[in-house]
Scaffold this motif. Structure first.
Motif, short mmCIF file in Angstrom:
data_model
loop_
_atom_site.label_atom_id
_atom_site.label_comp_id
_atom_site.label_asym_id
_atom_site.label_seq_id
_atom_site.Cartn_x
_atom_site.Cartn_y
_atom_site.Cartn_z
N TRP A 217 0.83 -1.22 0.00
CA TRP A 217 0.00 0.00 0.00
C TRP A 217 0.86 1.26 0.00
O TRP A 217 0.53 2.25 -0.63
N SER A 269 5.77 15.17 7.50
CA SER A 269 6.34 15.26 6.15
C SER A 269 7.10 16.56 5.93
O SER A 269 7.31 16.97 4.79
N THR A 278 4.51 13.36 -1.64
CA THR A 278 3.28 12.92 -2.31
C THR A 278 2.91 11.50 -1.89
O THR A 278 1.74 11.19 -1.64
N LEU A 279 3.94 10.61 -1.79
CA LEU A 279 3.68 9.24 -1.34
C LEU A 279 3.16 9.24 0.10
O LEU A 279 2.25 8.50 0.45
N GLU A 281 1.52 11.65 1.58
CA GLU A 281 0.16 12.19 1.60
C GLU A 281 -0.85 11.11 1.21
O GLU A 281 -1.93 11.02 1.81
N LYS A 282 -0.50 10.29 0.22
CA LYS A 282 -1.40 9.19 -0.17
C LYS A 282 -1.54 8.19 0.98
O LYS A 282 -2.63 7.68 1.24
N ALA A 283 -0.42 7.93 1.66
CA ALA A 283 -0.48 7.00 2.80
C ALA A 283 -1.34 7.57 3.92
O ALA A 283 -2.10 6.83 4.56
N ASP A 285 -3.88 9.63 3.59
CA ASP A 285 -5.28 9.52 3.19
C ASP A 285 -5.84 8.14 3.51
O ASP A 285 -6.95 8.01 4.03
N LYS A 286 -5.06 7.11 3.22
CA LYS A 286 -5.52 5.74 3.48
C LYS A 286 -5.56 5.46 4.98
O LYS A 286 -6.46 4.78 5.47
N GLU A 289 -8.73 6.80 6.72
CA GLU A 289 -10.03 6.37 6.22
C GLU A 289 -10.94 5.91 7.36
O GLU A 289 -12.14 6.18 7.37
N ARG A 305 -6.72 18.65 4.23
CA ARG A 305 -7.66 17.55 4.37
C ARG A 305 -8.45 17.63 5.70
O ARG A 305 -9.31 16.80 5.95
#
Length: 344
Positions: A217, A269, A278-279, A281-283, A285-286, A289, A305
């Motif tokens: 992930w 970060s 960017t990686l 930030e994606k982590a 977000d997940k 959740e 966010r």
């Protein structure tokens, strides 16, 4: 040693008791003793260092925690709400001051007295619903990181209360509290052990399949595949040659494996390059959740966010509310910060 050997050899040779060859052997054998004697000296120095280290470790183990033990209440497996109620906190420091009695007997004698610093956090009150994200802004020293430490009960406040769900944190067992609250900071601490143990904190209950799925992930599968021993690869003292981004992603993986109800990101970060950020930030977000989130940041982009915004200044709340509502209000502090960022 060489001087004594030369003197003795010269004397015996002049007395015709030895030949020049024997004199050379005496000098040569003396030199051969040099290396083992130096090794013994070095080992004695290391032994003294070890003794000093053991003494410091014993002193550390004898330190008694000042926190009161937690209760036995458990937290739910869902996202946790967070509530601060009229909380006040300041750090207490010990200052060496000469006592009157000690000064009479010895002018250089000193005793430790407890001094009170100004409030680090004062009358802090806010409510964060479960599943929401709170962005905390403020200057350096405004109390942002202290807020995170209080939630994890590294300290207890002088007054006021903190609730996770409907339970005061002092009623929660410490191991339960720190299992259900995940913290990621900009400084990642890795151990000199295997990648598996670094991620699971030496727990055997977490299966490798879950670890591998989490690393996939986070985009770390190619890096893991490049290692000769995979999860059994041991990290060295320099973190095994990991980049700052990889180390930060491993810290994220730890939190994924805990599956916490509350995630606190403290400038997680701030030191990364744009691609790695960017990686991350994606982590994030997940990760958020199924959890409540608290994001501590200096940069406004980091809290985009967030559902709610809280701005601290000298330990006090100067603004708190819905992020979109504050952004639309041109008189709000948050809106003014957004405008200033656009201008710069």
């Amino acid at each position: 040693g060489n001087a004594i050997a030369l003197s003795v050899s010269a004397y015996l040779w002049q007395q015709n008791n030895i030949t020049i060859g024997t004199a050379y052997l005496i000098f040569h054998y003396t030199n051969l003793l040099n290396q083992p004697i130096n090794q013994i000296r070095q080992q004695l120095e290391e032994l003294q260092q070890v003794e000093a280290s053991i003494h410091r470790i014993r002193e550390l183990l004898e330190v008694q925690p000042q926190l009161k033990p937690g209760g036995n209440k458990l937290l739910s497996n869902q996202a946790l709400s967070v509530s601060f109620q009229n909380l006040c906190f300041r750090y207490e420091t010990q200052e060496e001051t000469p006592s009157k009695l000690a000064t009479l007997s010895s002018p250089n004698s000193q005793t430790a007295t407890l001094t009170h610093s100004p409030w680090t956090l004062e009358n802090l009150t806010f409510d964060l619903p479960p599943g929401s994200v709170l962005g905390i802004l403020g200057r350096t020293g405004s109390g942002k990181s202290t807020l995170a430490r209080l939630i994890l009960r590294f300290y207890d406040p002088q007054s006021g209360s903190i609730y996770l769900g409907d339970t005061a944190i002092e009623e929660i067992a410490l191991n339960q509290l720190r299992q259900r609250v995940g913290l990621v900071t900009q400084d990642v601490q890795l151990f000199q052990t295997t990648i598996r143990d670094n991620l699971t904190f030496f727990s055997s209950e977490i299966e490798d399949t879950k670890i591998l799925q989490t690393l996939e992930w986070l985009g770390l599968s190619p890096w893991l595949d490049s290692l000769p021993q995979g999860l059994d690869t041991r990290l060295s003292s320099d973190s095994g040659g990991l980049s700052a981004g990889q180390a930060q992603l491993l810290a994220m993986a730890r939190i994924f494996l805990k599956n916490p109800g509350l995630v606190i990101l403290d400038e997680a970060s701030s030191r990364l390059d744009p691609l790695t950020e960017t990686l991350i930030e994606k982590a994030v977000d997940k990760l958020l959740e199924n959890s409540t989130g608290i994001i501590i940041a200096h940069r406004l982009a980091t809290v985009q966010r967030a559902d709610q915004i809280l701005i601290l200044d000298q330990g006090k709340i100067i603004e708190y509310g819905n992020r979109l509502t504050l952004a639309a209000n041109t008189t709000s502090r948050y809106s003014q910060l957004l405008q200033a960022a656009k201008v710069s």
